[in-house]
Design an enzyme around this catalytic site. Structure first.
Site, PDB file in Angstrom:
ATOM      1  N   SER A  40       0.758  -1.301  -0.210  1.00 31.65           N
ATOM      2  CA  SER A  40       0.292  -0.174   0.116  1.00 31.65           C
ATOM      3  C   SER A  40       0.822   1.313  -0.103  1.00 31.65           C
ATOM      4  CB  SER A  40      -0.399  -0.234   1.712  1.00 31.65           C
ATOM      5  OG  SER A  40      -1.686   1.185   1.242  1.00 31.65           O
ATOM      6  N   ARG A  41       1.055   1.862  -1.022  1.00 37.85           N
ATOM      7  CA  ARG A  41       1.948   2.825  -0.942  1.00 37.85           C
ATOM      8  C   ARG A  41       1.484   4.149   0.211  1.00 37.85           C
ATOM      9  NH1 ARG A  41       3.296   1.193  -7.112  1.00 37.85           N
ATOM     10  NH2 ARG A  41       1.232   0.624  -7.452  1.00 37.85           N
ATOM     11  N   VAL A  42       0.252   4.246   0.169  1.00 39.27           N
ATOM     12  CA  VAL A  42       0.738   5.442   0.951  1.00 39.27           C
ATOM     13  C   VAL A  42      -0.350   5.403   2.219  1.00 39.27           C
ATOM     14  CG1 VAL A  42      -0.239   7.280  -0.526  1.00 39.27           C
ATOM     15  CG2 VAL A  42      -2.111   5.912  -0.178  1.00 39.27           C
TER      16      VAL A  42
END
Lengths: 526, 186
Positions: free
Chosen positions: A389-391
């Protein structure tokens, strides 16, 4: 079918009759040159715009997609029955849009917003919102900070999703992609009950009607329909209805987003949407590219997913948002969000196919489901190693972040050691400890369908796992232990759970969790 | 009336040449005549037929038209046959008539009624169209009698349509009842 009362019928008839306008207006018309395969070529309609709705004599509507030198290519949103060469087509002077309003909540509609659940017309005021709308620009957004609780331990702990994020759910058929999305929607009931609903939109594209009916029933049984809209374009609907369905869903989501409320949209699934789009594109004679998809299939998905956003808190700035439909302008508020969970189905776990790579690169992370894990009983079958999950990290509550911080690394390490441990039996103590802990954590992260966990429960049980407090509990008793432990915590230490929920992880909380954990573990130690 | 790209190309070439040579009126007369002739099914099929060889078609063409039509028109027919596009003659003819009307600023309108209309009404309709459309010097009215529209009239010109027929209103009424939102469709 709902039983219809006699007075109800006549009331409807009277209403429809009173609305009936007998005066004719100037109509702009064209003539059908050719019709077939769900598309028609029209001569005339010289003023038609791209994306405009046109109407045939039979009442069937179509969307203008191709404007050419001597004809107009339209895609039919219904049956081509009764349409022949020479039939008249008239403009509606209306860009393809959907009527959206509060009354839509709890309903099942099709791509054009027509209710298909047999519960009558949509009540309350509705606003015509265009299907195609440009995503909000940079200055109208803000970083994702609040968590969107999915109620699934593995996701909330290791791949957290924030409100306004786009997280892809990807995997083969029949290994629980829809289940994750459905559970996430069901988990939002907690917020609905609290009076801060996260409005959910479930878009079913090209699915069996029986599957959609099943999902609708699951929502109803869980009480999730009170804050959910289902947009359904089933496998039997024309291809244009199928590839426009996600856009209709996004328009509904934007209504909630732009009026300052959080919304969650599930696109189930975008691979079928791409297939429907490919069908229409090929019929319109657009040149095929890789895997016969048209050149703009990337843009199809990127412009759709870009509409998921966290809107800036300031009402003043939000009110100036780009491409706001006129109908929405007076009611725009800041602080809303639209979280998107697109689903992609892979063939034989091939994530390097065209559509999967496209959507992976567009989204802010992916949850990868693995068939081998599913078959070995790890459900949800999330492959932690390649799911990211990049953010999401900044969108986790503090206590969860502290507790689960090392979980992902631990599990990756465990997976690696597990493969090695199959070869030999002589293991040093440290390795054995890692293996034991990892195996118990896998057990902890398993979860039944339709049974979301509240965030405090998740933190409590994961704390025990990461601290190695389950060492003495036999593997097959972990699930049982979890149940007993959480019941005990709820009965005796509700205040501790409340503290966890508030995002605090004090020494008192840690001590109590450890103490209760050891106490309960004793019952299961053989 | 549907006009194809091909028809437009051929029609434009003869239009331009005829204007240049100042024989537009004669060519128009010939081509309008050909349109009437084409309602003869045998002639129509003769042009369409792929079995009859071009040389045979040319000689038949010679017998039919040489000397009876303008020289330019005749050579135009010949070119069409030589290029093996004789099957598209109906489209070319339609395209020519349309381009001629645009050139002459003639607007054609179709009025459909259930009962015959009188000249006074025709004049009135012409007036309305002239008022609505700029740059029109003449309006041609084609009158169609169609009892199935029951009453009223339908006026169509260019891409515009006024439907004041009883049948049209009844269909609209019927359409508004087609959707029953109390029936489950999933």
């Amino acid at each position: 079918m709902v039983e219809v009362r006699a007075e109800e019928i006549s009331a409807i008839l009277r209403e429809q009759l009173s609305n009936f306008k007998s005066a004719s207006e100037l109509e702009e018309v064209g003539t059908v040159l050719q019709v077939g395969d769900g598309i028609a070529r029209i001569y005339g309609l010289t003023n038609a715009q791209a994306g405009e709705l046109v109407e045939f004599e039979t009442g069937v509507r179509a969307i203008v997609l191709n404007l050419e030198e001597d004809n107009v290519g339209v895609v039919l949103m219904g049956s081509s029955k009764g349409i022949k060469e020479g039939s008249t087509v008239k403009r509606t002077n209306q860009i393809a849009s959907i009527p959206v309003g509060e009354g839509l909540v709890g309903r099942v509609v099709d791509t054009l917003g027509k209710p298909i659940d047999g519960k009558g017309p949509v009540t309350g005021k509705t606003y015509e919102l265009p299907l195609e709308r440009k995503a909000p620009g940079v200055i109208y957004r803000q970083p994702v900070t609040e968590p969107l609780q999915t109620g699934i331990k593995a996701i909330d702990a290791m791949i957290p999703i924030g409100r306004g994020q786009r997280e892809l759910i990807i995997g083969d058929r029949q290994i629980g992609k829809t289940a994750i999305a459905v559970d996430t929607i069901i988990n939002q009931k907690e917020f609905f009950d609290k009076g801060e609903p996260v409005y959910c939109i479930y878009v079913a594209v090209g699915q069996k009607s029986s599957t959609v009916a099943g999902v609708a029933k699951a929502f109803e049984d869980a009480g999730a329909m009170n804050y959910t809209v289902i947009v359904n374009a089933s496998a039997s609907d024309p291809a244009p209805m199928q590839f426009y369905a996600p856009f209709a869903g996004a328009a509904i989501g934007e209504f909630f987003r732009d009026t300052g409320r959080p919304a969650l949209i599930v696109y189930d699934d975008l691979s079928k949407q791409a297939v429907a789009y490919r069908e229409v594109s090929l019929l319109l004679k657009r040149p095929p590219g890789r895997e016969a998809y048209p050149g703009d299939v990337f843009y199809l998905h990127s412009r759709l997913l870009e509409r998921a956003a966290k809107i800036i808190e300031s009402d003043e700035i939000a009110a100036q948002m780009n491409d706001l439909p006129d109908a929405l302008k007076p009611m725009v508020k800041g602080g809303g969000s639209l979280t998107a969970l697109p689903i992609i189905e892979t063939q034989a776990s091939d994530v390097s196919a065209y559509i999967p790579t496209n959507v992976i690169s567009i989204t802010d992370g992916q949850i990868f489901l693995d068939a081998n894990l599913f078959n070995s009983g790890v459900r949800p079958a999330i492959d932690v190693g390649i799911s990211v999950s990049r953010v999401g990290g900044s969108a986790q509550i503090k206590s969860m972040k502290k507790v689960a911080g090392t979980l992902k690394l631990d599990q990756a390490q465990y997976r690696e050691l597990e493969a090695f441990s199959k070869f030999g039996s002589d293991l040093d103590a440290a390795t054995k400890y890692t293996l034991d802990k990892g195996a118990r954590n896998v057990e902890i992260l398993k979860q039944k369908q339709y049974s979301p966990y509240t965030v405090e429960d998740q933190i409590a049980i994961i704390y025990l796992g990461t601290q190695g407090l389950l060492r003495d509990v036999p593997l097959n008793k972990v699930k049982e232990f979890e149940g007993t432990f959480l019941t005990y915590m709820k009965e005796k230490h509700q205040n501790i759970l409340d503290t966890l929920k508030a995002g605090k992880l004090t020494d008192e909380v840690k001590d109590t969790l450890a103490k209760v954990g050891k106490e309960v573990a004793r019952q299961y130690t053989s | 009336m549907a006009v194809s790209k091909l028809g437009n190309r051929y029609a434009k070439s003869i239009m331009d040449l005829a204007i240049e040579q100042g024989t537009l009126e004669e060519v128009n007369k010939d081509i309008t005549q050909l349109k009437e002739d084409l309602s003869n099914r045998e002639l129509f099929l003769f042009f369409k037929s792929p079995i009859i060889t071009p040389s045979k078609k040319l000689s038949i063409l010679k017998n039919l038209f040489e000397g009876k039509v303008n020289k330019l028109t005749y050579s135009f027919y010949e070119i069409i046959v030589k290029k093996r596009r004789e099957g598209h003659i109906p489209e070319i003819v339609d395209a020519f008539i349309e381009q001629y009307n645009v050139h002459k600023k003639i607007s054609t309108a179709v009025v459909t009624t259930a009962v015959p209309i009188n000249d006074e009404l025709v004049a009135k309709i012409k007036g309305i169209i002239k008022k609505n459309k700029k740059d029109v010097s003449e309006v041609e009215i084609e009158s169609i009698i169609d009892e199935s529209i029951l009453g009223g009239f339908i006026l169509k010109y260019d891409d515009k349509l006024y439907d004041y027929s009883i049948a049209g209103k009844l269909t609209n009424l019927q359409k508004s009842f087609l959707v029953n939102k109390y029936i489950k469709e999933m």
